[in-house]
Design an enzyme around this catalytic site. Structure first.
Site, PDB file in Angstrom:
ATOM      1  N   CYS B  35      -4.397  -1.382  -2.466  1.00 58.36           N
ATOM      2  CA  CYS B  35      -4.422  -2.677  -1.784  1.00 58.36           C
ATOM      3  C   CYS B  35      -5.742  -3.392  -2.006  1.00 58.36           C
ATOM      4  O   CYS B  35      -5.893  -4.558  -1.662  1.00 58.36           O
ATOM      5  CB  CYS B  35      -4.233  -2.509  -0.282  1.00 58.36           C
ATOM      6  N   CYS B 104      -4.832  -8.305   5.836  1.00 60.28           N
ATOM      7  CA  CYS B 104      -5.037  -7.321   4.765  1.00 60.28           C
ATOM      8  C   CYS B 104      -6.408  -6.670   4.819  1.00 60.28           C
ATOM      9  O   CYS B 104      -6.548  -5.485   4.531  1.00 60.28           O
ATOM     10  CB  CYS B 104      -4.870  -7.993   3.418  1.00 60.28           C
TER      11      CYS B 104
END
Ligand SMILES: Cc1ncc(COP(=O)(O)O)c(C=O)c1O
Ligand SMILES: Cc1ncc(COP(=O)(O)O)c(C=O)c1O
Lengths: 389, 127, 389, 127
Positions: B35, B104
């Site tokens: 990620c 995120c």
């Protein structure tokens, strides 16, 4: 702090000569190029001269140049305008492109898939970012009408083999479009030698103004307008023409014709100095893209254990403008679709930094950048050290 | 584009409490390198209080700044107070974060909670 | 010869203050507004300030302003983008517009009819060019999704009753779009008072640069992009933003807020002097458009026995820039669709001359124009005399 | 926009042979006001030659210029030579005309031919 601008693939400063050429068209020679009176004719003639200088830079004839509002619009006009033309729609619905195109091409193709019933093949690339020609050849079908492959990639700088694509296509009735936004000024371009039918150009990547582009359309290629209105640009692109912008684009092309080769050589040398400097002083760095078949200004580097945005923010604090990937994806968190297509592992891809040099870049700037980058990478790796990435 | 507040930039430039606590009482690891954001929070607990705290982060500016400010917020707090620090607390302290970074990269509070749970699990193990 | 520019509805000179505001963004503050580094942030902030000044001029909020490449693109984005949005397509396929719209609206509607399955009602107008509200009300159907009626007409200057259209529509889920390209700067505009959901603006008609426009989109109005690419302009209009142009548009709007009302009053007085002067000295002239509900700068006149192009060429020889109809139809031979819709007999419509004044227009210029026009009409009527038209 | 050559502009500015020939031997009328271009050509014939010629035109610049140059071309020519003057001759003499004007406004040659036919018809009527 002095700005060291190493983001020329995002945009370039407008050349002072270009600004000088544009200036009279704001306040004195401000006619609408569609007007019949002398002010209109003057604007029209100036536009004609610009059309000639754009055309001559790419070996086209002036009536094959259509001015637009930028590279994105040109890509849309080429792809939507060609695929959506009633005659072409009847001929077929298959389009071939690559996985590493700019979003202006990719998202337009995806739109055609989703909403217009087209079928699109996205060809892969090798580790250097070069399109897989075998896959391209194999994917040509009876209903293929259009191939769109960029001439040079905006993230990693790789130059694509357009001439070979033409050879593969032969004289099948398939149009070839190439997005040459990043190639213009970085290599010699001749539409006939490349054998392309459409070519996208944008002024602001070559020291011209933002908001002006062009689409080369080979005579006889069926492209319909994607916007509707007046009969401007021979019925392909309506709207009052941005005369100062177009004149500026013309001037920018003139300067490329005059100085382009010399600038390229200088920039390539500085780029090599940058890459070699970084490689010599920083561990775990890789250069992305083709080692030699790349545009002179591009240095795309992956730093293991660093995240690209963190790198560029730290460089920015030292006055250095760089990019991680392309400017227009800086709002997104997805790692680069280009690096992914090249097979770069995703955790490495997060560490990408793009430095793109320009004609104003100096050796001192490069040396300062190497120094700064060396300590910035150290610092960021310090923050992430024990994570083992 | 508009991206980070001055406060965020300041923490990116000079992150506080970077590093490892060798004798940590609890460690929390969140995120994953795929990620693009990964974080490790180390805490030293004294009685009910977080006496010392360190972080290591692989990630974007937001990930670094949220880690850094979190350590400032948590230091000296009781464990209950520390558990009450949320992602929103962190974002607010920084004067806001871009929308796409809120979900995120704003992992630091999760990391702290993980570290506290780790500390509590270790203690339970000892009892 | 001195130029007397009376074609401000075709385009305007860029105000020197606007040029000054734009200049730094070419060579110094040249960042790409999508870049994260300081050069990018600077450009982004400048664009934000421009967005505010455009918004505040029309009573909108900045996040409802989307910058485009001009009025034509804004019209296309509004109509194609709204009618083509999947949700709206499902809701209905009926659009209502008027017979006197600019080609950017008319041709976009015709495209939707021809290629996208929409049904379009083109409402008529009265002899003054005012839309027939009864016809509009009667044409609203269950599947009507959009009404597009211009705020002021570009050929005859008539101001359309948008507020009444809102009243007729009430709270039915029908979006109202208005092309305000010719209205901006010529009247006070407030999107909430008018009750419109979308509004088209163009910079180059208000002393701003060519190639920049905006579309106001009321929050919650579903409009999809018509081009595809990066996520610029909150995903509605991709492409590197024309920062200098946008800054110039912002400055132009600021100047309108500051000086607009005073300019309007002066221009209206000069326009009246022009019309009265011509009427007093030339026979067989009519003023087209509404006698009072018209934009200050517009004087549209029909001269019996003269053909408009011949008139404007002769004026041009005397240094006077005028237009017959709109600039973008000057390449076509069809007489004006606007005058036709107003019921002006076609042989009269051929004799139309549009004079549009601007903030630089002087009394001396007007008086010279009246003199010149008087003798030019004489001369042209002399050539056609016995033809009895 | 680009529209007319200098030659065209010159004829628009100073059209030759404008007006009526009261004692014309032949008159040709072409076009109609709805199209925006209407033209009347008057000729005076002496033996086999066009001795004098005049025109009246309602129309755009092209219509005026083509009429004007046509009268120059035709004056002094024999009727056969005059019949050989075509729209193309006229356009060529003017250094070209915009495409959209070639078919709509370039009526002068037609008008001349009409006038000659009128003259011939009148003569036949006399015989
Ligand atoms: C390869 C490529 N294509 C298209 C574009 C879009 O051009 P523009 O910014 O002029 O819309 C860019 C740059 O943004 C680009 O790098
Ligand atoms: C009413 C109206 N709408 C739209 C346009 C198109 O604007 P642009 O020239 O900026 O494309 C114009 C002017 O050309 C206009 O007058």
């Amino acid at each position: 702090m002095k700005t060291i601008y190493l983001d020329h693939s995002a945009t370039t400063p407008v050349d002072p000569e270009v600004v000088q050429a544009m200036l009279p068209f704001f306040t004195e020679r401000y006619g609408n190029a569609s007007s019949i009176h002398h002010a209109g004719r003057d604007a029209y003639d100036a536009m004609g001269a610009a059309r000639e200088s754009v055309a001559s830079l790419i070996g086209a004839s002036p009536d094959e140049i259509y001015f637009t509002g930028g590279g994105t619009e040109s890509d849309n006009l080429a792809i939507q305008g060609y695929a959506g033309h009633p005659v072409n729609r009847k001929r077929g619905k298959h389009i071939i492109t690559s996985k590493i195109e700019h979003h202006a091409v990719l998202h337009t193709c995806q739109f055609l898939e989703r909403q217009r019933g087209h079928r699109v093949t996205y060809c892969g690339v090798d580790g250097n970012g070069v399109i897989d020609l075998d896959e391209l050849a194999a994917s040509i079908a009876d209903d293929t009408i259009l191939i769109s492959v960029m001439l040079a990639n905006n993230e990693v700088g790789t130059i694509e083999p357009l001439r070979e694509i033409r050879r593969i296509v032969g004289d099948r009735p398939i149009a070839i479009h190439t997005d040459a936004v990043q190639a213009l000024g970085e290599m010699d371009i001749d539409v006939n030698e490349l054998g392309v039918d459409m070519m996208t150009l944008s002024a602001h990547k070559v020291y011209g103004p933002k908001g002006v582009g062009a689409l080369y359309i080979r005579r006889g290629t069926r492209v319909g307008p994607i916007m509707h209105g007046g009969g401007h640009e021979r019925r392909k692109r309506p709207g009052t023409e941005n005369v100062p912008g177009i004149v500026g684009f013309g001037k920018a092309c003139e300067l490329l014709a005059r100085d382009g080769a010399a600038v390229r050589e200088r920039v390539a040398r500085l780029r090599d100095r940058l890459v070699e400097g970084v490689m010599a002083r920083v561990d775990d760095v890789v250069l992305n893209g083709h080692p030699t078949r790349r545009i002179p200004r591009n240095a795309s580097l992956c730093f293991r254990g660093c995240e690209g945005e963190a790198l560029l923010l730290h460089l920015d604090m030292a006055g250095i403008c760089a990019s991680s990937g392309s400017a227009c994806t800086s709002q997104s968190l997805e790692p680069s679709h280009v690096l992914a297509a090249m097979g770069v592992p995703i955790e490495i891809a997060h560490g990408v930094l793009r430095l793109t040099l320009g004609k104003g870049t100096t050796e001192e700037e490069i040396d300062y950048t190497v120094d700064t980058l060396t300590s910035v990478v150290d610092k960021i790796r310090g923050i992430s050290a024990a994570l083992g990435v | 584009m508009a991206i980070y507040t001055e406060k965020v930039m300041e923490h990116i430039a000079s992150p506080r409490n970077v590093g490892v606590l060798e004798d940590a009482d609890g460690v929390g690891t969140v995120g994953n390198p795929v990620c693009g954001d990964m974080m490790k929070i180390y805490i030293k607990v004294n009685g009910d209080r977080i006496d010392d705290i360190r972080f290591q982060t692989f990630g974007c500016g937001a990930a670094i700044a949220t880690s850094s400010i979190l350590t400032e917020l948590a230091k000296g707090k009781s464990l209950d107070e520390a558990m009450a620090i949320t992602r929103d607390t962190v974002a607010r302290e920084l004067g806001g974060l871009p929308a796409q970074k809120m979900h995120c990269s704003n992992l630091a509070a999760d990391g702290l909670h993980e570290a506290i749970r780790d500390y509590q699990a270790r203690r339970e193990g000892q009892e």
